[in-house]
Design a protein around this motif. Structure first.
Motif, mmCIF file in Angstrom:
data_model
loop_
_atom_site.group_PDB
_atom_site.id
_atom_site.type_symbol
_atom_site.label_atom_id
_atom_site.label_comp_id
_atom_site.label_asym_id
_atom_site.label_seq_id
_atom_site.Cartn_x
_atom_site.Cartn_y
_atom_site.Cartn_z
ATOM 1 N N ARG A 92 93.618 39.980 -25.633
ATOM 2 C CA ARG A 92 92.746 39.038 -24.913
ATOM 3 C C ARG A 92 91.525 38.705 -25.747
ATOM 4 O O ARG A 92 91.112 37.542 -25.830
ATOM 5 N N LYS A 145 92.510 36.330 -28.556
ATOM 6 C CA LYS A 145 92.873 35.003 -28.051
ATOM 7 C C LYS A 145 91.663 34.260 -27.512
ATOM 8 O O LYS A 145 91.453 33.080 -27.827
ATOM 9 N N ARG A 146 90.867 34.924 -26.688
ATOM 10 C CA ARG A 146 89.699 34.259 -26.108
ATOM 11 C C ARG A 146 88.655 33.956 -27.180
ATOM 12 O O ARG A 146 87.948 32.941 -27.100
ATOM 13 N N ALA A 161 89.276 33.053 -30.221
ATOM 14 C CA ALA A 161 89.721 31.822 -30.864
ATOM 15 C C ALA A 161 89.448 30.617 -29.968
ATOM 16 O O ALA A 161 88.993 29.562 -30.435
ATOM 17 N N GLY A 162 89.712 30.774 -28.665
ATOM 18 C CA GLY A 162 89.473 29.682 -27.728
ATOM 19 C C GLY A 162 88.007 29.291 -27.654
ATOM 20 O O GLY A 162 87.669 28.103 -27.590
ATOM 21 N N LEU A 163 87.131 30.279 -27.669
ATOM 22 C CA LEU A 163 85.696 30.005 -27.633
ATOM 23 C C LEU A 163 85.240 29.290 -28.897
ATOM 24 O O LEU A 163 84.409 28.380 -28.846
ATOM 25 N N SER A 192 86.319 25.566 -28.995
ATOM 26 C CA SER A 192 85.836 24.734 -27.893
ATOM 27 C C SER A 192 84.730 23.811 -28.394
ATOM 28 O O SER A 192 84.245 23.930 -29.519
ATOM 29 N N ARG A 226 82.045 26.660 -22.866
ATOM 30 C CA ARG A 226 82.961 25.914 -23.731
ATOM 31 C C ARG A 226 82.578 24.442 -23.858
ATOM 32 O O ARG A 226 82.841 23.830 -24.884
ATOM 33 N N TYR A 265 84.067 33.736 -35.791
ATOM 34 C CA TYR A 265 85.222 34.216 -35.028
ATOM 35 C C TYR A 265 85.047 35.690 -34.683
ATOM 36 O O TYR A 265 85.354 36.120 -33.558
ATOM 37 N N ASP A 314 83.685 38.786 -26.526
ATOM 38 C CA ASP A 314 84.633 38.934 -25.419
ATOM 39 C C ASP A 314 84.909 40.417 -25.150
ATOM 40 O O ASP A 314 85.017 40.825 -23.989
#
Length: 258
Positions: free
Chosen positions: A7, A10-11, A13-15, A18, A99, A227, A234
């Protein structure tokens, strides 16, 4: 609460990808580019002075700024200060899970206090980890992992670096092996990415373009650094919000309201 490594990766990378993450990344990249070019401007005369007579053409050319050394030094110092500010803003943004945009209060809320404690705390962190490493290596690793969330506590909860260190030590208890594995995975990925980019540029760029390659690698490290901050932020949220009240420790309070 057991830290979920997947998690966090993955999160993180998403942050980073964004809209808010892109804004922070662009600001950090521009700042570090100024720093790199300013540093190169200061370094180039030193390299030239170390080059034996008659082989000046073999000296690797660095990408520099057309400014005097004094100006370059001032720009480098200013860039480092700006980078510290952006790091605090990035952590606040990632911890809040923003985001769409970066709230203005993340840039203004007790920023001088946060920057001073991040800088001084970073020095103290390096000294503690360095001393532990000199002793038997393992104490250094334990100290590194145990104090890993110092900057998150400083940036988000507006506490001084000593309080942040104590809270980080308590928060990481029971998850230090997982955190160590997370950091190792990230560092290995960063080293591999840096090597691939450096090696690849050696074929793509013409001979004598080593200075440009260095700038590109520095930008790769910028992405890797943010990153890493996103992933650790997170992980911080997972552990902070998952503290078991029955253990006598209350969840931390977000002074920024995030």
């Amino acid at each position: 609460m057991s830290l979920q490594l997947g998690r966090a990766l993955k999160r993180g990378a998403g942050l980073l990808v964004s809209r808010a993450g892109a804004v922070v990344l662009a600001a950090y990249a521009a700042t570090m580019l100024v720093y790199q070019l300013s540093f190169n401007t200061l370094l180039q005369p030193l390299l030239a002075g170390l080059t034996p007579p008659g082989v000046g053409s073999a000296t690797p050319g660095l990408v520099t700024l057309p400014v005097p050394g004094v100006v370059a030094g001032g720009l480098a110092a200013l860039a480092l200060l700006t980078a510290a500010v952006i790091s605090v803003v990035a952590i606040r943004t990632f911890v809040a899970g923003e985001r769409a945009h970066v709230p203005r209060r993340f840039l203004t809320e007790r920023m001088p206090f946060a920057v001073v404690n991040v800088v001084v705390g970073g020095i103290a962190f390096a000294l503690v980890v360095g001393l532990g490493t000199l002793l038997l290596v393992v104490p250094g690793i334990v100290a590194y992992v145990g104090l890993l969330f110092m900057v998150q506590f400083v940036a988000v909860e507006n506490v001084n670096f000593l309080t942040a260190m104590r809270r980080s030590w308590r928060l990481t208890k029971g998850n230090r092996i997982r955190l160590f594995l997370l950091v190792v995975v990230l560092l290995v990925a960063i080293v591999v990415a840096t090597f691939v980019v450096s090696f690849g540029l050696g074929f793509v760029l013409a001979s004598g373009s080593g200075g440009l390659a260095g700038v590109v690698v520095a930008m790769v490290n910028v992405v890797a650094t943010l990153y890493l901050l996103a992933v650790l932020s997170d992980a911080f949220v997972q552990l902070r919000d998952g503290i078991d009240p029955s253990r006598g420790t209350r969840p931390t309070t977000d002074a920024l309201g995030v």
